[in-house]
Design a protein around this motif. Structure first.
Motif, mmCIF file in Angstrom:
data_model
loop_
_atom_site.group_PDB
_atom_site.id
_atom_site.type_symbol
_atom_site.label_atom_id
_atom_site.label_comp_id
_atom_site.label_asym_id
_atom_site.label_seq_id
_atom_site.Cartn_x
_atom_site.Cartn_y
_atom_site.Cartn_z
ATOM 1 N N ARG A 69 0.837 -1.198 0.000
ATOM 2 C CA ARG A 69 0.000 0.000 0.000
ATOM 3 C C ARG A 69 0.873 1.249 0.000
ATOM 4 O O ARG A 69 1.936 1.268 0.615
ATOM 5 C CB ARG A 69 -0.927 0.011 1.224
ATOM 6 C CG ARG A 69 -1.919 -1.142 1.254
ATOM 7 C CD ARG A 69 -2.774 -1.072 2.499
ATOM 8 N NE ARG A 69 -3.703 -2.189 2.585
ATOM 9 C CZ ARG A 69 -4.945 -2.165 2.135
ATOM 10 N NH1 ARG A 69 -5.405 -1.053 1.571
ATOM 11 N NH2 ARG A 69 -5.736 -3.196 2.249
ATOM 12 N N SER A 89 -5.686 -0.865 -8.165
ATOM 13 C CA SER A 89 -7.055 -0.792 -7.673
ATOM 14 C C SER A 89 -7.827 0.295 -8.399
ATOM 15 O O SER A 89 -7.252 1.261 -8.909
ATOM 16 C CB SER A 89 -7.081 -0.534 -6.166
ATOM 17 O OG SER A 89 -6.449 0.700 -5.861
ATOM 18 N N LYS A 203 -6.265 -2.863 -13.888
ATOM 19 C CA LYS A 203 -5.895 -4.237 -13.543
ATOM 20 C C LYS A 203 -4.741 -4.726 -14.410
ATOM 21 O O LYS A 203 -3.892 -5.495 -13.954
ATOM 22 C CB LYS A 203 -7.115 -5.153 -13.720
ATOM 23 C CG LYS A 203 -8.318 -4.771 -12.892
ATOM 24 C CD LYS A 203 -8.003 -4.773 -11.419
ATOM 25 C CE LYS A 203 -9.224 -4.392 -10.602
ATOM 26 N NZ LYS A 203 -8.903 -4.262 -9.166
ATOM 27 N N GLU A 228 -20.591 0.711 -9.826
ATOM 28 C CA GLU A 228 -20.120 0.442 -8.468
ATOM 29 C C GLU A 228 -19.631 -0.989 -8.329
ATOM 30 O O GLU A 228 -18.746 -1.264 -7.508
ATOM 31 C CB GLU A 228 -21.234 0.729 -7.464
ATOM 32 C CG GLU A 228 -21.685 2.181 -7.450
ATOM 33 C CD GLU A 228 -22.661 2.468 -6.335
ATOM 34 O OE1 GLU A 228 -22.851 1.579 -5.473
ATOM 35 O OE2 GLU A 228 -23.233 3.564 -6.312
ATOM 36 N N HIS A 229 -20.205 -1.922 -9.110
ATOM 37 C CA HIS A 229 -19.760 -3.314 -9.036
ATOM 38 C C HIS A 229 -18.439 -3.521 -9.778
ATOM 39 O O HIS A 229 -17.720 -4.475 -9.497
ATOM 40 C CB HIS A 229 -20.831 -4.236 -9.609
ATOM 41 C CG HIS A 229 -22.122 -4.210 -8.850
ATOM 42 N ND1 HIS A 229 -22.248 -4.705 -7.577
ATOM 43 C CD2 HIS A 229 -23.341 -3.735 -9.169
ATOM 44 C CE1 HIS A 229 -23.486 -4.536 -7.145
ATOM 45 N NE2 HIS A 229 -24.170 -3.941 -8.095
ATOM 46 N N ASP A 232 -13.187 -1.512 -7.217
ATOM 47 C CA ASP A 232 -12.833 -2.201 -5.973
ATOM 48 C C ASP A 232 -13.347 -1.467 -4.744
ATOM 49 O O ASP A 232 -13.687 -2.090 -3.742
ATOM 50 C CB ASP A 232 -11.308 -2.342 -5.869
ATOM 51 C CG ASP A 232 -10.728 -3.141 -7.019
ATOM 52 O OD1 ASP A 232 -11.240 -4.235 -7.296
ATOM 53 O OD2 ASP A 232 -9.770 -2.658 -7.654
ATOM 54 N N THR A 233 -13.379 -0.150 -4.800
ATOM 55 C CA THR A 233 -13.744 0.654 -3.642
ATOM 56 C C THR A 233 -14.701 1.753 -4.074
ATOM 57 O O THR A 233 -14.483 2.392 -5.114
ATOM 58 C CB THR A 233 -12.494 1.289 -2.990
ATOM 59 O OG1 THR A 233 -11.568 0.250 -2.660
ATOM 60 C CG2 THR A 233 -12.855 2.045 -1.728
ATOM 61 N N LYS A 252 -18.104 0.464 -0.111
ATOM 62 C CA LYS A 252 -17.594 -0.835 -0.560
ATOM 63 C C LYS A 252 -16.084 -0.753 -0.583
ATOM 64 O O LYS A 252 -15.517 0.256 -1.016
ATOM 65 C CB LYS A 252 -18.141 -1.165 -1.952
ATOM 66 C CG LYS A 252 -17.468 -2.337 -2.644
ATOM 67 C CD LYS A 252 -17.902 -2.429 -4.091
ATOM 68 C CE LYS A 252 -17.134 -3.501 -4.836
ATOM 69 N NZ LYS A 252 -17.507 -3.567 -6.257
ATOM 70 N N ASN A 253 -15.420 -1.802 -0.108
ATOM 71 C CA ASN A 253 -13.958 -1.805 -0.097
ATOM 72 C C ASN A 253 -13.470 -3.246 -0.100
ATOM 73 O O ASN A 253 -13.692 -3.990 0.868
ATOM 74 C CB ASN A 253 -13.414 -1.062 1.128
ATOM 75 C CG ASN A 253 -11.940 -0.743 0.998
ATOM 76 O OD1 ASN A 253 -11.271 -1.209 0.074
ATOM 77 N ND2 ASN A 253 -11.410 0.034 1.918
ATOM 78 N N ARG A 254 -12.822 -3.644 -1.183
ATOM 79 C CA ARG A 254 -12.275 -4.999 -1.277
ATOM 80 C C ARG A 254 -10.936 -5.144 -0.574
ATOM 81 O O ARG A 254 -10.433 -6.254 -0.434
ATOM 82 C CB ARG A 254 -12.113 -5.376 -2.753
ATOM 83 C CG ARG A 254 -13.428 -5.585 -3.480
ATOM 84 C CD ARG A 254 -13.210 -5.821 -4.956
ATOM 85 N NE ARG A 254 -14.490 -6.048 -5.656
ATOM 86 C CZ ARG A 254 -14.660 -5.967 -6.960
ATOM 87 N NH1 ARG A 254 -13.622 -5.658 -7.725
ATOM 88 N NH2 ARG A 254 -15.837 -6.179 -7.515
ATOM 89 N N PHE A 255 -10.362 -4.026 -0.152
ATOM 90 C CA PHE A 255 -9.050 -4.063 0.492
ATOM 91 C C PHE A 255 -9.092 -3.529 1.914
ATOM 92 O O PHE A 255 -8.045 -3.195 2.475
ATOM 93 C CB PHE A 255 -8.046 -3.248 -0.331
ATOM 94 C CG PHE A 255 -7.920 -3.683 -1.754
ATOM 95 C CD1 PHE A 255 -7.309 -4.871 -2.085
ATOM 96 C CD2 PHE A 255 -8.446 -2.910 -2.771
ATOM 97 C CE1 PHE A 255 -7.206 -5.274 -3.408
ATOM 98 C CE2 PHE A 255 -8.348 -3.300 -4.096
ATOM 99 C CZ PHE A 255 -7.724 -4.487 -4.410
ATOM 100 N N SER A 258 -15.548 -2.035 5.077
ATOM 101 C CA SER A 258 -16.560 -1.117 4.554
ATOM 102 C C SER A 258 -17.297 -0.465 5.721
ATOM 103 O O SER A 258 -17.365 -1.012 6.819
ATOM 104 C CB SER A 258 -17.552 -1.865 3.665
ATOM 105 O OG SER A 258 -18.224 -2.864 4.405
#
Length: 454
Positions: A69, A89, A203, A228-229, A232-233, A252-255, A258
């Motif tokens: 990060r 991301s 990506k 939004e889908h 990632d965030t 939303k947060n995949r990392f 949320s």
């Protein structure tokens, strides 16, 4: 050979239709139904004779190093992102026009650049001179951020592919247009195509892409929810124009977690971080007045204390007004019904006004008890104890249910000088040193003990 079946799909909501019509029955949008070629020719036919390539598969025990990060140096932003920016991301930042999205991201890009991160800022809404004037006002002219102004998606992707920055900010997704889509910029098709291409580029290249998006009147990202889908965030920048506070909320947060929030204060020099939002939200509290209750809430992983204000006044209207700001109106109506049905406290013929101080939005069911306390205090014109905090969920039967993370709520309250807490009877609390706890099993008992009625 059988004739392939034609499919009609709504570009706004994705609903499938058997034939074309001018209006989608699912979402109500006009001129959003388009004809799409089917992927398969029918049962048993599949995708035809042409074979694809084999996808490499791996097991769940495969160990990989966590993604590195890049911290921005803005602790509130890093908290919402989950600790920093992850390479590759895709982040979507939404908010009302003029709320401060461009200011926040320009400050973030400058902080990234000052820390050695290669940052590019591409604007489709403002000219380069406007961006430089803003940077001068914010004191960011020394930051090595590279600026660009363009709306053509193909030119933006070509530039990013040649420059290969570490982070790219695109302001905003509604202004971009692709020459492969026959639609105006800002339309559903253009927004979806631009988002898909930018996410795919992120990506493939490892460039972190931050997209800016405006919201509709309903508070959702303008365009299809499928955007939004894709990312990632999803971050929402909230706040009332009459208040100086701004809330950055992770939907939303995949990392990271949320629901996390970051609090900023709008000043003449830009957005300033607020390290202790509870003290800021409660800074305007003076002498105890009727209708004021302090709620000990949890936003993501952070305990936040907010003041819930209520005003109950006789109404001259046939249907009394119910005005709610910062709370769920349906939840407030439910609490009013429980007070009338279970506690015999009528609100008929009374106007009810509820507000969360500081422009904060509270969606936690744990705020039920604080809402009920503020309503009863305003109705009876009886101030609540100044050193008390409230939390607990109210059921339809009037019972008070325990909530999660009670210890963190009470620690935050103790740190700010509160010494009294009213909690549900079944609430398990460990480590509430110095805090006097009053437990109530139901709303009727709470009304009787606090206001001398039941």
């Amino acid at each position: 050979m059988a004739k392939p079946v034609t499919a009609f799909t709504c570009t706004a909501c994705g609903a499938a239709h058997r034939k074309w019509s001018g209006r989608c029955d699912a979402c109500g949008e006009w001129n959003s139904i388009v004809e799409e070629a089917p992927l398969s020719q029918g049962p048993g036919r599949g995708l035809g004779a042409q074979r694809g390539k084999t996808i490499p598969l791996s097991g769940l025990d495969m160990t990989e190093a966590p993604p590195a990060r890049a911290p921005s140096g803005m602790e509130e932003l890093d908290r919402v992102l989950g600790g920093g920016l992850v390479p590759g991301s895709a982040i979507l930042v939404g908010g009302d026009p003029g709320i401060g999205k461009s200011t926040l991201l320009l400050q973030a890009a400058a902080n990234f650049a000052r820390r050695g991160v290669n940052a590019v800022y591409v604007s489709g809404e403002e000219a380069g001179a406007q961006l430089r004037l803003r940077a001068q006002r914010l004191g960011l002219v020394d930051a090595p951020v590279r600026l660009g102004t363009e709306t053509a998606l193909r030119d933006i992707l070509t530039t990013l592919d040649a420059e290969r920055p570490d982070v790219a900010v695109i302001d905003s997704i509604q202004t971009l247009w692709s020459d492969t889509v026959d639609a105006a910029p800002g339309s559903v098709g253009q927004v979806r195509a631009a988002a898909h291409e930018l996410v795919t580029f992120a990506k493939r290249s490892g460039v972190a892409v931050i997209l800016v998006g405006h919201v509709t009147k309903e508070g959702q990202i303008a365009g299809p929810r499928v955007v939004e889908h894709m990312v990632d965030t999803v971050l929402y920048f909230e706040g009332e124009r009459g208040h100086q506070f701004r809330i950055l909320r992770a939907v939303k947060n995949r990392f990271g977690p949320s629901g996390e929030i970051g609090v900023f204060e709008m000043t003449g020099g830009g957005l300033a971080e607020v390290a202790n939002p509870s003290a800021l939200f409660l800074s305007e509290r003076g002498q105890p007045v009727a209708g004021s209750a302090v709620f000990a809430g949890i936003e993501g992983t952070r305990p936040v204390l907010t003041e819930i204000q209520a005003l109950v006044a006789p109404s001259t209207l046939a249907a009394p007004r119910r005005t709610v700001v910062g709370l769920d109106g349906g939840r407030v109506s439910t609490i009013l019904a429980v007070l009338e049905a279970r506690c015999a406290v009528p609100f008929a013929g009374l106007d009810v006004f509820l507000n969360v101080a500081g422009g904060m939005r509270v969606a936690e069911p744990a705020a039920d008890l604080a809402i009920a306390a503020a309503l009863l205090s305003a109705r009876e014109d009886h101030p609540l104890p100044a050193e008390a905090v409230f939390f607990g969920e109210v059921s339809l039967s009037g019972a008070l249910r325990p909530v999660a993370q009670a210890e963190n709520r009470l620690k935050e309250a103790t740190k700010l000088g509160f010494s009294h807490a009213i909690v549900p009877a079944g609430q398990k609390v460990d480590g509430a040193d110095g805090m006097r706890l009053d437990r109530a099993s139901d709303l009727t008992g709470f009304v009787g003990e606090t206001f001398g009625a039941g």
